[in-house]
Design a protein around this motif. Structure first.
Motif: not given
Length: 199
Positions: A104-108
């Motif tokens: 899981d990650a931030r899109p940026s």
């Protein structure tokens, strides 16, 4: 679920809030755009890799790449996986050759890392249909002029996102068309979010 491949179309600084940038993704086959508001440091990390600038010391995303390679992990793809209450979510799909993990990650951050590994960026149709903006040339001409009261609201001292709540759906569509025509994807993203909130 069918995945749709995206490409980076642009990165522009925010006109309404300092320190923010609009990262514009577009489907490789089609005319929908997916603007995502990101922070200054993430924008810098993406821009540095796009321009192939080598910093004096490794940035966080470069460190991630070195760490992954040291343990024989590689990145297979980046997926903009979800949109909840105006917030995008992403997955970094990585593998050690024998099994695959989704992180899981931030899109940026995911995109900054994906660029360093040279992998493709994808999203799902449901995300693109909810948050994507279709570029058209005709819609801006069709809409009529805004009513005087609404025209006054948009230039008030309230923050732009708050002003949008006072406008009609037709006026929002007109503003969206204008923002797209001017390539102001950050403003377009805020208008899109307000339109989606009402649906």
């Amino acid at each position: 679920m069918d995945k749709i491949e995206l490409e980076i179309l642009g990165l522009s600084s925010s006109q309404s809030s300092s320190g923010s940038f609009a990262l514009v993704l577009g489907e490789t086959v089609g005319n929908r755009r997916l603007p995502i508001i990101i922070g200054m440091f993430e924008a810098q990390a993406i821009a540095i890799e796009i321009e192939k600038i080598v910093p004096n010391r490794p940035m966080t995303h470069d460190l991630f790449k070195s760490f992954a390679k040291s343990f024989n992990y590689t990145i297979e793809e980046i997926i903009i996986s979800d949109l909840k209450e105006g917030v995008f979510f992403a997955k970094i799909v990585c593998s050690d050759g024998s099994h695959t993990e989704e992180i899981d990650a931030r899109p940026s951050d995911a995109i900054a890392i994906g660029l360093r590994f040279g992998v493709s960026i994808f999203t799902y149709e449901r995300v693109l249909s909810e948050a994507g903006i279709v570029l058209t040339d005709e819609e801006g001409e069709k809409e009529g002029q805004a009513e005087p009261a609404e025209a006054e609201n948009i230039s008030s001292n309230k923050p732009f996102k708050e002003q949008l709540k006072d406008l009609s759906s037709d006026r929002l569509q007109t503003l969206l068309d204008e923002a797209l025509k001017n390539e102001d994807y950050e403003k377009a993203a805020h208008i899109r979010d307000e339109m989606n909130r009402r649906n």
